[in-house]
Design a protein around this motif. Sequence first.
Motif, PDB file in Angstrom:
ATOM      1  N   UNK A  60       3.521  12.197  -2.322  1.00  0.00           N
ATOM      2  CA  UNK A  60       2.953  13.495  -1.691  1.00  0.00           C
ATOM      3  C   UNK A  60       1.880  13.689  -1.631  1.00  0.00           C
ATOM      4  N   UNK A  61       1.041  13.915  -0.386  1.00  0.00           N
ATOM      5  CA  UNK A  61      -0.154  14.198  -0.214  1.00  0.00           C
ATOM      6  C   UNK A  61      -0.624  15.489  -0.914  1.00  0.00           C
ATOM      7  N   UNK A  62      -1.885  15.629  -1.609  1.00  0.00           N
ATOM      8  CA  UNK A  62      -2.290  16.637  -1.908  1.00  0.00           C
ATOM      9  C   UNK A  62      -3.342  17.456  -1.109  1.00  0.00           C
ATOM     10  N   UNK A  63      -3.831  18.410  -1.622  1.00  0.00           N
ATOM     11  CA  UNK A  63      -4.491  19.293  -0.573  1.00  0.00           C
ATOM     12  C   UNK A  63      -5.804  18.612  -0.041  1.00  0.00           C
ATOM     13  N   UNK A  64      -6.261  17.612  -0.619  1.00  0.00           N
ATOM     14  CA  UNK A  64      -7.497  16.856  -0.214  1.00  0.00           C
ATOM     15  C   UNK A  64      -7.160  15.720   0.787  1.00  0.00           C
TER      16      UNK A  64
ATOM     17  N   UNK B 256       0.816  -1.235   0.127  1.00  0.00           N
ATOM     18  CA  UNK B 256       0.067   0.120   0.045  1.00  0.00           C
ATOM     19  C   UNK B 256       1.050   1.248   0.200  1.00  0.00           C
ATOM     20  N   UNK B 257       0.582   2.298  -0.777  1.00  0.00           N
ATOM     21  CA  UNK B 257       1.198   3.569  -0.884  1.00  0.00           C
ATOM     22  C   UNK B 257       1.447   4.195   0.322  1.00  0.00           C
ATOM     23  N   UNK B 258       2.326   4.720   0.955  1.00  0.00           N
ATOM     24  CA  UNK B 258       2.313   5.431   2.002  1.00  0.00           C
ATOM     25  C   UNK B 258       2.481   7.096   1.566  1.00  0.00           C
ATOM     26  N   UNK B 259       1.659   8.048   2.191  1.00  0.00           N
ATOM     27  CA  UNK B 259       1.549   9.250   1.657  1.00  0.00           C
ATOM     28  C   UNK B 259       1.956  10.273   2.767  1.00  0.00           C
ATOM     29  N   UNK B 260       2.826  11.080   2.544  1.00  0.00           N
ATOM     30  CA  UNK B 260       3.246  12.058   3.237  1.00  0.00           C
ATOM     31  C   UNK B 260       2.764  13.507   3.274  1.00  0.00           C
ATOM     32  N   UNK B 261       2.929  14.574   3.937  1.00  0.00           N
ATOM     33  CA  UNK B 261       2.319  15.698   4.079  1.00  0.00           C
ATOM     34  C   UNK B 261       3.583  16.836   4.060  1.00  0.00           C
ATOM     35  N   UNK B 262       3.826  17.541   3.059  1.00  0.00           N
ATOM     36  CA  UNK B 262       5.038  18.356   3.064  1.00  0.00           C
ATOM     37  C   UNK B 262       4.211  19.921   2.960  1.00  0.00           C
ATOM     38  N   UNK B 263       4.703  20.650   3.957  1.00  0.00           N
ATOM     39  CA  UNK B 263       4.130  21.966   4.219  1.00  0.00           C
ATOM     40  C   UNK B 263       5.071  22.882   3.912  1.00  0.00           C
TER      41      UNK B 263
ATOM     42  N   UNK C 156      14.659  11.077   5.779  1.00  0.00           N
ATOM     43  CA  UNK C 156      14.219  10.527   7.178  1.00  0.00           C
ATOM     44  C   UNK C 156      12.750  10.515   6.961  1.00  0.00           C
ATOM     45  N   UNK C 157      12.114  11.806   6.491  1.00  0.00           N
ATOM     46  CA  UNK C 157      10.687  11.768   6.419  1.00  0.00           C
ATOM     47  C   UNK C 157      10.137  10.809   5.445  1.00  0.00           C
ATOM     48  N   UNK C 158      10.813  10.808   4.268  1.00  0.00           N
ATOM     49  CA  UNK C 158      10.446   9.897   3.171  1.00  0.00           C
ATOM     50  C   UNK C 158      10.300   8.396   3.701  1.00  0.00           C
ATOM     51  N   UNK C 159      11.239   7.936   4.474  1.00  0.00           N
ATOM     52  CA  UNK C 159      11.187   6.771   4.979  1.00  0.00           C
ATOM     53  C   UNK C 159      10.446   6.347   6.110  1.00  0.00           C
ATOM     54  N   UNK C 160      10.099   7.164   6.724  1.00  0.00           N
ATOM     55  CA  UNK C 160       9.399   6.895   8.180  1.00  0.00           C
ATOM     56  C   UNK C 160       8.354   7.921   8.689  1.00  0.00           C
ATOM     57  N   UNK C 161       8.218   9.108   8.074  1.00  0.00           N
ATOM     58  CA  UNK C 161       6.904  10.004   8.410  1.00  0.00           C
ATOM     59  C   UNK C 161       5.610   9.316   8.485  1.00  0.00           C
ATOM     60  N   UNK C 162       4.865   9.186   9.293  1.00  0.00           N
ATOM     61  CA  UNK C 162       3.469   8.484   9.470  1.00  0.00           C
ATOM     62  C   UNK C 162       2.518   9.405   8.747  1.00  0.00           C
TER      63      UNK C 162
ATOM     64  N   UNK D 109      12.337  12.861  -6.329  1.00  0.00           N
ATOM     65  CA  UNK D 109      11.376  12.283  -7.053  1.00  0.00           C
ATOM     66  C   UNK D 109      11.937  11.103  -6.895  1.00  0.00           C
ATOM     67  N   UNK D 110      12.875  10.541  -7.355  1.00  0.00           N
ATOM     68  CA  UNK D 110      13.512   9.355  -7.342  1.00  0.00           C
ATOM     69  C   UNK D 110      13.402   8.625  -5.877  1.00  0.00           C
ATOM     70  N   UNK D 111      13.663   9.077  -4.852  1.00  0.00           N
ATOM     71  CA  UNK D 111      13.608   8.909  -3.628  1.00  0.00           C
ATOM     72  C   UNK D 111      12.124   8.481  -3.197  1.00  0.00           C
ATOM     73  N   UNK D 112      11.469   9.243  -3.513  1.00  0.00           N
ATOM     74  CA  UNK D 112       9.949   8.978  -3.288  1.00  0.00           C
ATOM     75  C   UNK D 112       9.537   7.628  -3.908  1.00  0.00           C
ATOM     76  N   UNK D 113       9.949   7.406  -5.310  1.00  0.00           N
ATOM     77  CA  UNK D 113       9.646   6.297  -5.925  1.00  0.00           C
ATOM     78  C   UNK D 113      10.235   5.028  -5.172  1.00  0.00           C
ATOM     79  N   UNK D 114      11.440   5.105  -4.834  1.00  0.00           N
ATOM     80  CA  UNK D 114      12.047   3.984  -4.361  1.00  0.00           C
ATOM     81  C   UNK D 114      11.291   3.347  -3.022  1.00  0.00           C
TER      82      UNK D 114
END
Length: 271
Positions: A266-270, A1-8, A211-217, A256-261
Amino acid sequence: MTRRIRLIADDYGLAPGVCAGILDLLDRGRLTGTSCMTGFPEWPDAAARIKPLCGRAAVGLHLTLTDQPAITGRSSLAPEGRLPPLRSLALPVLRGRVDAWDVHAELDAQYNRFVEALGRQPDFIDGHQHVHFLPAVRAWLRARFSEGARPALRGAPAIGKAAVAPKVAAIAALAAGFNRSMARAGFIIFEPLAGIYDWRQPERFSPVLQAAVEALPQRGLFMCHPGHVDETLRARDPMQSVREVEFSVLASDAFGASLARAGVEIMDGKG
């Protein structure tokens, strides 16, 4: 399952170069959203540029009580019309030397400018230099927003053993009890807060982001400060060249490559 992270991205509205960098990253899909500083003369123009993104991107309010001109002018909060440095704000507020009414009046003015320019309530609220954790601001949040119409809030960081532990611990101390009390009051809390590092060492940003890419809930939030340096920024804020570093890292193919690996989006505004 794809994990999504929130970057603000913080500080939209601080300077034209900061706004341009953030808008670029939003267009690339490299940010979830941004929080806005509404107290500067350029705010109406900055608001017009981001308004078309509302709904697709999360657009929040970046409450500002330090280091910038006060919209409300002179008061116990800003005796000379300028908001104080954080070190001169936190203790006087906590000890009641600053009238809570003056704090609330300034926050009301910033909120009203947001709503007037964008025609909507903020998707979320956070604070410049984490001032939303102060008791007077917590009280304002509870009073300003009715139950059932409360925006999400940026929560506290998790205490860890990283090299920035003292900085994390200081922010966590300011935020003591915030997550629990504000959740009890009906606010959604984005926690834990990530993205804290010593910005005087720009090379630390990329490892913190990784670190956030790898572990941020999925419920967490990574804050960042990308942008381009211009004369307006130089006159207003000491955080300058590191913004270019953060922009470059976030815009890079390597990110971008690190996200794919990692199988992360990245979560959108919804989200």
